[in-house]
Design a protein around this motif. Structure first.
Motif, PDB file in Angstrom:
ATOM      1  N   LEU A  75       0.843  -1.193   0.000  1.00  0.00           N
ATOM      2  CA  LEU A  75       0.000   0.000   0.000  1.00  0.00           C
ATOM      3  C   LEU A  75       0.876   1.240   0.000  1.00  0.00           C
ATOM      4  O   LEU A  75       1.938   1.264   0.605  1.00  0.00           O
ATOM      5  N   THR A  76       0.383   2.280  -0.662  1.00  0.00           N
ATOM      6  CA  THR A  76       1.043   3.580  -0.615  1.00  0.00           C
ATOM      7  C   THR A  76       0.048   4.589  -0.076  1.00  0.00           C
ATOM      8  O   THR A  76      -1.176   4.410  -0.199  1.00  0.00           O
ATOM      9  N   ALA A  77       0.536   5.647   0.499  1.00  0.00           N
ATOM     10  CA  ALA A  77      -0.346   6.674   1.064  1.00  0.00           C
ATOM     11  C   ALA A  77      -1.233   7.279  -0.017  1.00  0.00           C
ATOM     12  O   ALA A  77      -2.437   7.471   0.182  1.00  0.00           O
ATOM     13  N   SER A  78      -0.660   7.571  -1.176  1.00  0.00           N
ATOM     14  CA  SER A  78      -1.459   8.180  -2.245  1.00  0.00           C
ATOM     15  C   SER A  78      -2.528   7.209  -2.747  1.00  0.00           C
ATOM     16  O   SER A  78      -3.639   7.619  -3.072  1.00  0.00           O
ATOM     17  N   GLY A  79      -2.215   5.931  -2.787  1.00  0.00           N
ATOM     18  CA  GLY A  79      -3.192   4.927  -3.218  1.00  0.00           C
ATOM     19  C   GLY A  79      -4.344   4.796  -2.245  1.00  0.00           C
ATOM     20  O   GLY A  79      -5.501   4.642  -2.645  1.00  0.00           O
ATOM     21  N   VAL A  80      -4.050   4.877  -0.945  1.00  0.00           N
ATOM     22  CA  VAL A  80      -5.097   4.798   0.071  1.00  0.00           C
ATOM     23  C   VAL A  80      -6.028   5.992  -0.049  1.00  0.00           C
ATOM     24  O   VAL A  80      -7.255   5.845  -0.031  1.00  0.00           O
ATOM     25  N   TRP A  81      -5.470   7.187  -0.194  1.00  0.00           N
ATOM     26  CA  TRP A  81      -6.303   8.387  -0.316  1.00  0.00           C
ATOM     27  C   TRP A  81      -7.141   8.340  -1.587  1.00  0.00           C
ATOM     28  O   TRP A  81      -8.312   8.721  -1.585  1.00  0.00           O
ATOM     29  N   ARG A  82      -6.577   7.870  -2.669  1.00  0.00           N
ATOM     30  CA  ARG A  82      -7.313   7.768  -3.929  1.00  0.00           C
ATOM     31  C   ARG A  82      -8.497   6.810  -3.770  1.00  0.00           C
ATOM     32  O   ARG A  82      -9.612   7.100  -4.197  1.00  0.00           O
ATOM     33  N   ASP A  83      -8.284   5.689  -3.108  1.00  0.00           N
ATOM     34  CA  ASP A  83      -9.368   4.722  -2.886  1.00  0.00           C
ATOM     35  C   ASP A  83     -10.439   5.285  -1.969  1.00  0.00           C
ATOM     36  O   ASP A  83     -11.627   5.038  -2.165  1.00  0.00           O
ATOM     37  N   LEU A  84     -10.043   6.042  -0.957  1.00  0.00           N
ATOM     38  CA  LEU A  84     -11.004   6.649  -0.043  1.00  0.00           C
ATOM     39  C   LEU A  84     -11.879   7.694  -0.770  1.00  0.00           C
ATOM     40  O   LEU A  84     -13.057   7.833  -0.470  1.00  0.00           O
ATOM     41  N   GLN A  85     -11.278   8.420  -1.697  1.00  0.00           N
ATOM     42  CA  GLN A  85     -12.035   9.437  -2.442  1.00  0.00           C
ATOM     43  C   GLN A  85     -13.075   8.783  -3.337  1.00  0.00           C
ATOM     44  O   GLN A  85     -14.140   9.333  -3.559  1.00  0.00           O
ATOM     45  N   ARG A  86     -12.781   7.597  -3.855  1.00  0.00           N
ATOM     46  CA  ARG A  86     -13.737   6.885  -4.720  1.00  0.00           C
ATOM     47  C   ARG A  86     -14.953   6.435  -3.923  1.00  0.00           C
ATOM     48  O   ARG A  86     -16.059   6.403  -4.419  1.00  0.00           O
ATOM     49  N   VAL A  87     -14.724   6.058  -2.673  1.00  0.00           N
ATOM     50  CA  VAL A  87     -15.810   5.554  -1.822  1.00  0.00           C
ATOM     51  C   VAL A  87     -16.725   6.694  -1.402  1.00  0.00           C
ATOM     52  O   VAL A  87     -17.941   6.536  -1.330  1.00  0.00           O
ATOM     53  N   ALA A  88     -16.142   7.857  -1.142  1.00  0.00           N
ATOM     54  CA  ALA A  88     -16.920   8.997  -0.641  1.00  0.00           C
ATOM     55  C   ALA A  88     -17.783   9.610  -1.673  1.00  0.00           C
ATOM     56  O   ALA A  88     -18.418   9.435  -2.470  1.00  0.00           O
TER      57      ALA A  88
END
Length: 71
Positions: free
Chosen positions: A58-71
């Motif tokens: 996991l990368t920090a940018s990947g986690v944030w990108r995935d969280l934005q898709r869910v929101a």
């Protein structure tokens, strides 16, 4: 010709137990060849099975990108 391994050799190659290899065969999760009562596994099939289980870190940018898709 591709290298063909016994279950014992296949287990040693990936540093797992022979029981694990036999379970993969029994569950048909890895291609194999039956020669009489013997089971043989091609080295390329074993390598493909190991590679299919690869998980990328996991990368920090990947986690944030995935969280934005869910929101």
């Amino acid at each position: 010709m591709d290298e063909v391994l016994t279950t014992e050799q296949a287990a040693a190659r990936i540093n797992m137990s022979e029981r694990y290899i036999r379970r993969l065969v029994a569950e048909r999760r890895i291609p194999f060849h039956k020669l009489g009562r013997s089971v043989r596994i091609k080295a390329v099939d074993l390598a493909a099975h190991v590679e299919s289980g690869r998980v990328e870190p996991l990368t920090a940018s990947g986690v944030w990108r995935d969280l934005q898709r869910v929101a």
